[in-house]
Design an enzyme around this catalytic site. Structure first.
Site, PDB file in Angstrom:
ATOM      1  CE  LYS A  27      14.283 129.884  65.992  1.00 49.39           C
ATOM      2  NZ  LYS A  27      14.628 130.704  64.840  1.00 49.39           N
ATOM      3  CB  VAL A  59      19.276 128.168  55.292  1.00 45.97           C
ATOM      4  CG1 VAL A  59      19.685 128.902  56.544  1.00 45.97           C
ATOM      5  CG2 VAL A  59      18.657 126.826  55.656  1.00 45.97           C
TER       6      VAL A  59
HETATM    7  N1  LIG Z   1      20.791 134.526  60.131  1.00 39.87           N
HETATM    8  C1  LIG Z   1      20.557 134.663  61.425  1.00 39.87           C
HETATM    9  O1  LIG Z   1      20.309 135.782  61.906  1.00 39.87           O
HETATM   10  C2  LIG Z   1      20.599 133.462  62.303  1.00 39.87           C
HETATM   11  C3  LIG Z   1      20.794 132.194  61.794  1.00 39.87           C
HETATM   12  N2  LIG Z   1      20.874 131.127  62.654  1.00 39.87           N
HETATM   13  C4  LIG Z   1      21.115 129.772  62.157  1.00 39.87           C
HETATM   14  O2  LIG Z   1      22.438 129.694  61.629  1.00 39.87           O
HETATM   15  C5  LIG Z   1      22.486 128.735  60.559  1.00 39.87           C
HETATM   16  C6  LIG Z   1      23.083 129.416  59.337  1.00 39.87           C
HETATM   17  O3  LIG Z   1      22.166 130.430  58.996  1.00 39.87           O
HETATM   18  P1  LIG Z   1      22.510 131.658  58.077  1.00 39.87           P
HETATM   19  O4  LIG Z   1      23.867 132.190  58.321  1.00 39.87           O
HETATM   20  O5  LIG Z   1      21.347 132.571  58.210  1.00 39.87           O
HETATM   21  O6  LIG Z   1      22.441 130.943  56.650  1.00 39.87           O
HETATM   22  P2  LIG Z   1      22.765 131.547  55.250  1.00 39.87           P
HETATM   23  O7  LIG Z   1      21.860 130.940  54.289  1.00 39.87           O
HETATM   24  O8  LIG Z   1      22.836 133.030  55.375  1.00 39.87           O
HETATM   25  O9  LIG Z   1      24.266 131.063  54.988  1.00 39.87           O
HETATM   26  C7  LIG Z   1      24.675 129.778  55.095  1.00 39.87           C
HETATM   27  C8  LIG Z   1      26.169 129.660  54.744  1.00 39.87           C
HETATM   28  O10 LIG Z   1      26.466 128.286  54.644  1.00 39.87           O
HETATM   29  C9  LIG Z   1      26.982 128.002  53.344  1.00 39.87           C
HETATM   30  N3  LIG Z   1      26.495 126.714  52.895  1.00 39.87           N
HETATM   31  C10 LIG Z   1      25.244 126.388  52.507  1.00 39.87           C
HETATM   32  N4  LIG Z   1      25.210 125.103  52.115  1.00 39.87           N
HETATM   33  C11 LIG Z   1      26.459 124.624  52.257  1.00 39.87           C
HETATM   34  C12 LIG Z   1      27.065 123.367  51.999  1.00 39.87           C
HETATM   35  N5  LIG Z   1      26.366 122.338  51.533  1.00 39.87           N
HETATM   36  N6  LIG Z   1      28.371 123.232  52.275  1.00 39.87           N
HETATM   37  C13 LIG Z   1      29.075 124.252  52.742  1.00 39.87           C
HETATM   38  N7  LIG Z   1      28.585 125.477  53.001  1.00 39.87           N
HETATM   39  C14 LIG Z   1      27.274 125.645  52.756  1.00 39.87           C
HETATM   40  C15 LIG Z   1      26.485 129.118  52.455  1.00 39.87           C
HETATM   41  O11 LIG Z   1      27.325 129.275  51.328  1.00 39.87           O
HETATM   42  C16 LIG Z   1      26.542 130.292  53.414  1.00 39.87           C
HETATM   43  O12 LIG Z   1      27.854 130.793  53.473  1.00 39.87           O
HETATM   44  C17 LIG Z   1      21.042 128.259  60.355  1.00 39.87           C
HETATM   45  O13 LIG Z   1      20.863 127.025  60.988  1.00 39.87           O
HETATM   46  C18 LIG Z   1      20.201 129.340  61.028  1.00 39.87           C
HETATM   47  O14 LIG Z   1      18.989 128.830  61.544  1.00 39.87           O
HETATM   48  C19 LIG Z   1      20.771 131.278  63.997  1.00 39.87           C
HETATM   49  C20 LIG Z   1      20.563 132.510  64.544  1.00 39.87           C
HETATM   50  C21 LIG Z   1      20.457 133.700  63.740  1.00 39.87           C
HETATM   51  O1  LIG Z   2      17.055 131.953  64.725  1.00 39.39           O
HETATM   52  C1  LIG Z   2      16.819 133.064  64.354  1.00 39.39           C
HETATM   53  C2  LIG Z   2      16.437 134.144  65.267  1.00 39.39           C
HETATM   54  O2  LIG Z   2      16.773 133.848  66.582  1.00 39.39           O
HETATM   55  C3  LIG Z   2      16.863 133.336  62.898  1.00 39.39           C
HETATM   56  O3  LIG Z   2      15.637 133.028  62.389  1.00 39.39           O
HETATM   57  P1  LIG Z   2      15.417 132.956  60.805  1.00 39.39           P
HETATM   58  O4  LIG Z   2      16.254 131.798  60.331  1.00 39.39           O
HETATM   59  O5  LIG Z   2      13.971 132.754  60.634  1.00 39.39           O
HETATM   60  O6  LIG Z   2      15.903 134.254  60.245  1.00 39.39           O
END
Ligand SMILES: NC(=O)C1=CN([C@@H]2O[C@H](COP(=O)(O)OP(=O)(O)OC[C@H]3O[C@@H](n4cnc5c(N)ncnc54)[C@H](O)[C@@H]3O)[C@@H](O)[C@H]2O)C=CC1
Ligand SMILES: O=C(CO)COP(=O)(O)O
Length: 339
Positions: free
Chosen positions: A199, A287
């Site tokens: 998605k 990310v």
């Molecule tokens: N942000 C959201 O609302 C949502 C995110 N996700 C998924 O969750 C996962 C994480 O997303 P976010 O929290 O948004 O990402 P983000 O970019 O906000 O944070 C990622 C975290 O991982 C750490 N990180 C990055 N590269 C790293 C590495 N090489 N080694 C160790 N730590 C590392 C960063 O320092 C940070 O703390 C993604 O796959 C995203 O698709 C799923 C649902 C909702």
């Molecule tokens: O998975 C997500 C919403 O369900 C988060 O999407 P984004 O990584 O595009 O913010």
């Protein structure tokens, strides 16, 4: 409200990992979150904020952060991974070494959404290769239409806990459920993980249409035909077709293609407005999973001989420098098809 106290180790302190950790603390669990950055750990422990990822939010004071992974994993009965897909294998390998040393066998959950470049593997496959080969079926994927920014406000959010092992999925359901975060279960982890990853590709396209000034008809068309090609590839890879009309399928597609919070939508919007890809990535500071997933899905589609015209168009824009308007025009001029 759940009051069973468990120790949960959360690996990854970005917006998603940190807000899920906060839910678990508020549900009565002991939670320790790992970040590789000392500055972020100090901010979480002392100010109870994580301003780079969720500005204006104050975390529960009982949430403990540490950059010492062994300390975070100590006595953990559950480990939740929430790092970007590209970091998953190396982080999981580090976790595996510590779990082995400490002879720990926690429940493994992940909340990430992507496919590994090169291997095209799903997250649970990566984790099972690095950590839990003997308990592959027990790995749980938590997925669905959910943005950290809205969960932080205790807005209503519904997700799915998916595992081949229904008991594991039910345990994770109990761990996270509360009056604003509702969790369903699903045993089709293949469909759930693929829907979650694919998605993001369509959300890049939806953002681009918005950035170019297209209206609602175009966006609805993109989402509908996007879902058709997501399901085509997903089914070829072993998913249950019904999963794509659930929370982790059409549910997540809708939110990611329409929400201002979505990093993928915002990236697409900026590309549509003419910004350079590298600037978009640099300025996001978080990310954008859809960028690498587009490449993985494009290669998988070729391997499986599945037609994915929208994914192909987005791949050409991202990786072959094709003009977005030309890509849209080429999509529109494809030979007429039956739905
Ligand atoms: N942000 C959201 O609302 C949502 C995110 N996700 C998924 O969750 C996962 C994480 O997303 P976010 O929290 O948004 O990402 P983000 O970019 O906000 O944070 C990622 C975290 O991982 C750490 N990180 C990055 N590269 C790293 C590495 N090489 N080694 C160790 N730590 C590392 C960063 O320092 C940070 O703390 C993604 O796959 C995203 O698709 C799923 C649902 C909702
Ligand atoms: O998975 C997500 C919403 O369900 C988060 O999407 P984004 O990584 O595009 O913010």
């Amino acid at each position: 409200m759940v009051l069973v106290c468990k120790k949960v180790a959360v690996i990854g302190a970005g917006s998603w990992g940190s807000i899920l950790a906060n839910i678990l603390v508020m549900n009565g669990n002991k939670v320790c979150i790992w970040s590789r950055r000392k500055k972020q750990v100090d901010e979480l422990n002392n100010q109870h904020t994580n301003h780079h990822y969720l500005s204006d939010f104050t975390y529960d004071r009982r949430l403990i952060a540490s950059e010492d992974m062994a300390k975070v994993l100590e006595d953990a009965s559950t480990v939740l991974f929430a790092v970007p897909t590209k970091a998953m294998r190396s982080v999981a390998a580090d976790v595996a070494t510590i779990l082995k040393e400490k002879k720990l066998k926690p429940v493994i959950v992940h909340a990430s959404k992507g496919l590994e470049l090169r291997t095209h593997k799903r997250i649970s496959e990566i984790i099972s290769e690095e950590i839990a080969a003997e308990n592959r079926k027990g790995i749980v994927a938590l997925s669905g239409p959910s943005h950290a920014e809205e969960v932080a406000k205790k807005d209503i959010t519904l997700v799915t806990a998916a595992s081949e092992d229904l008991t594991s999925a039910k345990n994770v359901q109990k761990l996270f459920m509360n009056n604003y975060f509702r969790v369903y279960t699903n045993t089709d982890i293949i469909g759930v993980e693929l829907g979650a990853a694919f998605k993001n590709i369509i959300a890049l396209g939806a953002g681009a249409l918005h950035g170019l000034g297209y209206g609602d008809d175009a966006k609805a068309a993109l989402m509908t035909r996007g879902l058709a090609e997501i399901a085509r590839l997903g089914i070829a890879l072993g998913a249950d077709p019904l999963t794509f009309i659930g929370l982790s399928g059409v549910g997540d597609l809708i939110v990611t293609c329409t929400s201002i919070h979505s990093r993928n939508w915002r990236a697409g919007n900026q590309l549509g407005q003419g910004e350079a890809l590298q600037d978009v990535i640099t300025n996001m500071g978080m990310v954008i999973e859809g960028l690498s997933t587009t490449k993985a899905a494009y290669e998988l589609a070729a391997q499986e001989k599945i037609e994915m015209p929208i994914t192909t168009a987005i791949y050409q824009v991202l990786y072959e420098n094709k003009d977005i308007r030309q890509a849209i025009s080429d999509l529109m001029q494809r030979e007429g098809r039956s739905e």
